[in-house]
Design an enzyme around this catalytic site. Structure first.
Site, PDB file in Angstrom:
ATOM      1  N   ASP A   1      -6.563   0.847   1.088  1.00  0.00           N
ATOM      2  CA  ASP A   1      -6.765   1.114   2.357  1.00  0.00           C
ATOM      3  C   ASP A   1      -8.249   0.603   3.194  1.00  0.00           C
ATOM      4  O   ASP A   1      -9.145  -0.089   2.280  1.00  0.00           O
ATOM      5  CB  ASP A   1      -6.481   2.387   3.041  1.00  0.00           C
ATOM      6  CG  ASP A   1      -7.542   3.304   2.707  1.00  0.00           C
ATOM      7  OD1 ASP A   1      -8.508   3.022   1.866  1.00  0.00           O
ATOM      8  OD2 ASP A   1      -7.443   4.631   3.058  1.00  0.00           O
TER       9      ASP A   1
ATOM     10  N   LYS B   1       0.709  -1.156  -0.107  1.00  0.00           N
ATOM     11  CA  LYS B   1      -0.194   0.101   0.289  1.00  0.00           C
ATOM     12  C   LYS B   1       1.007   1.451   0.034  1.00  0.00           C
ATOM     13  O   LYS B   1       0.699   2.178  -0.673  1.00  0.00           O
ATOM     14  CB  LYS B   1      -0.935  -0.102   1.168  1.00  0.00           C
ATOM     15  CG  LYS B   1      -1.901   1.187   1.294  1.00  0.00           C
ATOM     16  CD  LYS B   1      -2.626   1.303   2.652  1.00  0.00           C
ATOM     17  CE  LYS B   1      -1.799   1.915   3.625  1.00  0.00           C
ATOM     18  NZ  LYS B   1      -2.758   2.154   4.888  1.00  0.00           N
TER      19      LYS B   1
END
Length: 214
Positions: free
Chosen positions: A142, A124
């Protein structure tokens, strides 16, 4: 779990996002690729606002890996101790700075594999940096994106990798660069976890969420 939205609906969803916010921006303060990388790494299990408060005094004195090493781990801790897991994060940031100086000439690499090899940097974080700094159509999934994607049918998947792949496979190419920012902002402020604000949602008629709020 709803079905994946068809192409025509996906195009309509992201057209509305673009009309509402043509150039969405991330909410982490930074001045260069390095401070962006550090800010994103610090933001794990913390809020962007909390990170920004901590880095407001940090980045003016440590905006390169060399300056971060000069500050040292204890010096860094003094700035970020209001952030969760600050000791572990400080250790990772210092180790990261050492690697960047020794292996990359003090520059942040533009490769996902290279970024993910750095301490405290996962997929991420790497995707955020690739997208925000180099403009690559990388999708950083997320909790907000995972929730919104599965609720709405925009990007259906049982884990973050599956949702990332669903965005890459189903969002029309013209929207790929900003897709994750539009989704993060919509998930953070409209499609909230406990009380989604469906009355203010610009895609409510296309969304597949069955428990819409009035």
């Amino acid at each position: 779990m709803p079905d994946q939205l068809p192409y025509a609906d996906m195009s309509a969803v992201f057209s509305r996002f673009r009309d509402s916010e043509p150039e969405p921006k991330g909410e982490l303060d930074h001045v260069n690729a390095y401070t962006l990388l550090v800010a994103v790494a610090l933001s794990a299990q913390a809020t962007d606002k909390g990170v920004n408060r901590a880095t407001a005094d940090l980045f003016p004195i440590a905006d390169t890996p060399q300056k971060m090493l000069a500050l040292g781990e204890e010096g860094l801790i003094a700035h970020i101790k209001t952030i969760g897991l600050y000791r572990n994060k400080a250790r990772n940031v210092i180790r990261m700075a050492e690697i960047l100086v020794n292996d990359y000439g003090g520059e942040v690499p533009s490769s996902r594999a290279a970024l993910e090899s750095l301490p405290g940097v996962g997929r991420k974080t790497a995707n955020v940096v690739l997208n925000m700094w180099w403009g690559m159509p990388a999708q950083a999934v997320d909790t907000h994106i995972f929730r919104l994607g599965n609720r709405s049918g925009i990007a259906v998947g049982r884990d973050v990798v599956a949702v990332e792949r669903a965005i890459e496979d189903n969002v029309p190419a013209e929207f790929q660069r900003h897709a994750h920012h539009w989704m993060i902002l919509h998930g953070r402020y409209i499609c909230k976890a406990r009380k989604p604000v469906c009355a203010n949602c610009i895609i409510s008629d296309l969304c597949r969420f069955e428990e819409k709020t009035l």
